[in-house]
Structures are given as C-alpha cells and as structure tokens.
Scaffold this active site. Structure first.
Site, mmCIF file in Angstrom:
data_model
loop_
_atom_site.group_PDB
_atom_site.id
_atom_site.type_symbol
_atom_site.label_atom_id
_atom_site.label_comp_id
_atom_site.label_asym_id
_atom_site.label_seq_id
_atom_site.Cartn_x
_atom_site.Cartn_y
_atom_site.Cartn_z
ATOM 1 C CD GLU A 171 2.065 -0.295 10.621
ATOM 2 O OE1 GLU A 171 0.944 -0.791 10.904
ATOM 3 O OE2 GLU A 171 2.345 0.174 9.516
ATOM 4 C CG LEU A 172 1.761 -6.510 13.185
ATOM 5 C CD1 LEU A 172 1.595 -7.581 14.253
ATOM 6 C CD2 LEU A 172 2.467 -7.065 11.956
ATOM 7 C CG ASN A 222 -0.362 -0.161 2.512
ATOM 8 O OD1 ASN A 222 0.802 -0.542 2.637
ATOM 9 N ND2 ASN A 222 -1.128 0.105 3.557
ATOM 10 C CE LYS A 266 8.183 -10.522 0.065
ATOM 11 N NZ LYS A 266 6.936 -10.354 -0.753
ATOM 12 N N PRO A 267 10.303 -6.739 -1.186
ATOM 13 C CG PRO A 267 10.918 -5.553 -3.085
ATOM 14 C CD PRO A 267 11.195 -6.804 -2.343
ATOM 15 N N GLY A 322 2.618 -5.460 7.759
ATOM 16 C CA GLY A 322 1.644 -6.296 7.074
ATOM 17 C C GLY A 322 0.589 -6.799 8.034
ATOM 18 C CB SER A 323 -1.722 -9.638 7.770
ATOM 19 O OG SER A 323 -0.896 -10.786 7.829
ATOM 20 C CB CYS A 380 -2.187 -0.201 8.722
ATOM 21 S SG CYS A 380 -0.879 1.034 8.680
ATOM 22 C CD GLU A 423 -6.108 -3.884 8.793
ATOM 23 O OE1 GLU A 423 -5.533 -2.785 8.812
ATOM 24 O OE2 GLU A 423 -5.506 -4.972 8.746
#
Length: 495
Positions: free
Chosen positions: A257-258, A162, A185-186, A237-238, A291, A385
């Site tokens: 950061e989730l 995002n 790792k993108p 990510g998740s 997020c 979410e």
C-alpha cells in the site's frame, strides 16, 4: 521487559524475539518529540544477526501455531483485543508524543481501529471459506474437488509512522490469525508506541515466536525483504521503496500500500459546505500526513469562489499547536524529511506562479495550513504526493479535464468526488483510475471490512478483512477419486 515508559537516558530494547526483549547489535537511534524536539527515547538498533534470529524464531514457531485449531487462534486474537483496549490510553499518549498526532486523533486510532482489528481478524478466520467444485473433466461421479487455504509460513510486515498501531495491527492480526508467523519492523519514528504492543502479545498468550519485532531504520526492513527465509511481505510506505520491494518479491506474495494522489473533485452541483468540511479533513487531518489525503483539490469554476472563501475561513480558524492538548486540531509534521518535501513542493508552486495563503506557525517541524491557488499541472505539487497540510486548488470547467488531471500522477489510491447527480457520480467514479472513489465523502474515509488498496503506482493487492487473508494464504486444491463405478475418461468422446 522492554522499558517503554522509562526515563530518557535508558536504552530501550531493540528486538522482541521468541517472546523476549533483547539488546540490539547495531547501536542505538533517537526518537524525538516533533512538537518540541526533545529526545523521548534511545532505542536499540537491530543488526543483521538480530534479524536472522527473529526470522529463525518465526520459522521455528510457525508449524505449531498453524496446527492450532482455528478457534484457539481466534480466542488469542480476542484476548489481544481485550488487553489492547485496557491499555489504549497510554499507547495513544505515546503516539502523540512520538509522531505529533493530536491526542484525539491518536485515541481514534487505538480505540476505533487498532484494537478492534484483532477481534475482526478472529471473525475473519472463522468465516474464511473454502470451495468445492463439480467434476467437469470426465464422465463420472467419483471425483470430489475441494479447495482450502494454507498459511504462507513466515511473513515480514514493514509499517509506517502515520498510523503506527493501526496499519500494523491490521497486518499483524490477519497475518497471524491465518496461521503465519511474523517479523514486524515498525517505523523508527514510533518505536515505543509499537513496542508497547509486544507486551500485549505476551500477556494475551500469543505463543513465543509468533510475532517478533525488530527496531531500526530502512536497512532492517531491507534485510527482511532480502531474506530467502521470508515467504511473504507486507509493506505500507513510499512508492519508491515499494517498487524496490516488488522487484525483490517477484515470486513471493506481497501486499503493498503505497502513495496516493488524492484528487478531490468538486462538481458544480456539489453541496459546497459539505465539500468544504470534507476538504478540511482531507487536507489537514494529521497535518496531511496520510496516504489518502486530498493532495489535489479540483473545483468547478461555478463554485470555485464560494468554496475558496469558505475553505480559507475554516483553515484560518484551525487550532494549531501542542498535539497533547485536548482542543488542538493540527500539530507538527513528524520529521525533517517530510517537512523538506512539503517546503520544496510549495516553493516550486510559488516559483511557477501559484498564490499562497497560510495559517499558523512555521517553526521547528510546524508548517502552516496552506492554501495554494493559481496552480498548474506542471507544478510538482500537482504531480507528486506532498504529504503535508497543503490544499492546492485547481479551477476546472469541464469534467473531462478533471478526469484527465486525475490520471497524470500515475498514482491511484483514493479519489473523492462531490456531486448530487447519480449519473455523474457513477460515470466519473468509473473513469477515475483509483482503487476507491468516495462519493460525497472525504478522501480520508475507509471501512475496515471493505477492500482497501491502490491501482498503478499506489500499490499491489488489497488489504483489510478477507482480502488480507487472500494474500497471505495459499489456495490448495485436493482432488479425490472415490473409486467404484467404471467410466469413460473422455468427457466429450467420439475421438
């Protein structure tokens, strides 16, 4: 060179290792334009041997990189910033093509956030202070205690789709500036916009092996996390994936950061017009795929009708369509998995009695700007979410009710609170279980020099500015006894 602007038929290189683009050993994957479904690129897939080579490259480069003077590393970071700005427009256009972010929002990402992160990291390491401590254990003036910081070594950075160049730039810049080397790792959905950064690193004089890139999907990130030769991990990510990473990093520094639950609380004394503008941004910016989105809109019963009427009018006026057009305000969702989750949450809410109002097309990866009313706390959309352009609006009568609802998800990234009363803002802000509470500001607001991160299932640690350096450096204490006077080692004495 990785042919990041090449024709559709070309296969783009899978890995940037030791300063050179290399083919992948695990085949290829496609990157599609979410606006029209066309294949933009075929990208090489990094296999386990590619991941191992990238880690080895980073390990080899790290001692010499850390041995550079602070000012030399800072100067390289500044050159990355300068070249990034020169190339920002084509990178923004690639972001729009790959993930469906509107061109104006993509420009905001690269010009306002991504490129400046490199210059900010330079300033941070120039100001990353140590400490000296008084001698308190013995009756002497011979002791000197000095704390400094040392880099961890090799760090893996796994970043989301995002904000493909923003979140990655924050991480890569600060991790590397501190003397670490990185394997990045993108997201597979933004492979080429991220690969374009590899060319910047090379041209800015980042030494070979300091920043390596491996393209692929979740298995590539998992291989990095599993490696015993990786000293620390950054992941955005998740929550589900973050939990797995945390379990594997029990004795390694990690910054996660989730997910967020974004309670957006509007009190009865709020400036309703300002709150509506904030909710439009919170719910529909990048089609809700943030997020920090306003995932749950809690409105006091006294202003509920006014707020709903004004929000519906503004949602109906949104320009939704091709994200490459200058006047588009909302584009498609990025991928099928995100679309499926959004549909599932909305369908669950409607099945349980919510009323639905939608504006815009529903075709391909496009999903309408959606307002749900009559929502209840047993609906999935109020507990999980959603990550889509949906505003579930809940009417409350007592502030404690809103606080209680804010607790039910277990997430705690950013909350937004709207009130004109300072005491209410202070008390409710303290009661909310979130890493940040924005008062009279949208949930999609953050400052690049302030700590950012979540509580509960929304993450571990804080990123941005000096807080990034705290995670990816180790504190090191040097204790000196200068000799000279004799002294009683017993501080208290008498025993």
């Amino acid at each position: 060179m990785n042919k990041h602007s090449s024709a559709h038929s070309d296969v783009l290189k899978a890995a940037f290792i030791d300063g050179t683009w290399k083919d992948g050993s695990a085949g290829t994957f496609e990157v599609r334009n979410p606006h029209n479904g066309e294949v933009l690129h075929n990208v090489g897939y990094a296999g386990p041997d590619d991941v191992e080579a990238a880690i080895a490259s980073a390990r080899k480069a790290q001692p010499a990189w850390a041995a550079l003077s602070t000012i030399e590393r800072a100067q390289i970071m500044r050159r990355v910033h300068q070249i990034f700005l020169e190339r920002a427009e084509p990178i923004a256009q690639m972001i729009t093509a790959e993930i469906g972010k509107t061109i104006n929002d993509a420009r905001e990402e690269v010009f306002e956030y991504s490129a400046p992160s490199w210059a900010k990291s330079a300033e941070e390491i120039l100001r990353h202070r140590g400490l000296s401590f008084p001698s308190t254990q013995e009756r002497t003036r011979n002791k000197r205690l000095v704390m400094s910081h040392r880099p961890l070594g090799v760090v893996a950075a796994i970043t989301p789709y995002n904000f493909p160049t923003d979140i990655s730039s924050i991480a890569l810049a600060h991790i590397a500036a501190a003397g670490n080397t990185v394997i990045w790792k993108p997201s597979e959905y933004a492979a080429v916009s991220c690969a374009m950064l590899g060319e910047i690193f090379k041209d800015a004089g980042v030494p070979d092996g300091v920043i390596n890139i491996v393209q692929g999907k979740g298995d590539v990130g998992a291989a990095l996390v599993d490696s015993k030769d990786v000293d620390g991990v950054f992941f955005t990510g998740s929550t589900a994936t973050g939990r797995k990473i945390a379990e594997k990093c029990a004795l390694r520094p990690h910054l996660l950061e989730l997910g967020g639950d974004g309670p957006f609380i509007i009190m009865d004394d709020a400036d309703v017009d300002a709150a509506v503008d904030g909710a439009m941004n919170g719910c529909f910016y990048y089609s809700g795929q943030v997020c920090t989105s306003a995932e749950r809109v809690l409105v006091h019963e006294k202003v509920y009708d006014e707020f709903l009427e004004k929000l519906s009018a503004k949602a109906a006026a949104l320009k939704i369509g091709n994200p490459a057009e200058e006047d588009t305000e909302m584009g498609p969702l990025c991928n099928k998995d995100t679309l499926a989750r959004v549909k599932a949450h909305v369908d669950d809410a409607v099945a349980k009695g919510a009323k639905i109002e939608q504006f815009g097309p529903e075709e391909g990866l496009y999903y309408p700007a959606t307002i749900l009313t009559g929502v209840t706390t047993d609906m999935d959309i109020m507990r999980e979410e959603t990550f889509g352009p949906v505003a579930p609006i809940y009417k409350f009568s007592d502030v404690q009710e809103a606080i209680d609802i804010a607790h039910i998800s277990g997430l705690g990234l950013i909350a937004s609170l709207w009130t004109k009363d300072l005491a209410t803002a202070w008390r409710v802000g303290e009661a909310l279980p979130h890493g940040s509470v924005n008062i009279n500001e949208t949930s999609n607001y953050w400052d690049q020099l302030a700590p950012f991160g979540g509580a509960g299932q929304s993450g571990v640690g804080r990123e941005l500015s000096q807080w990034f350096l705290e995670t990816f450096t180790e504190k090191k204490l040097l204790v000196f006894d200068l000799g000279g006077e004799t002294y009683n080692r017993r501080a208290e004495g008498g025993w």
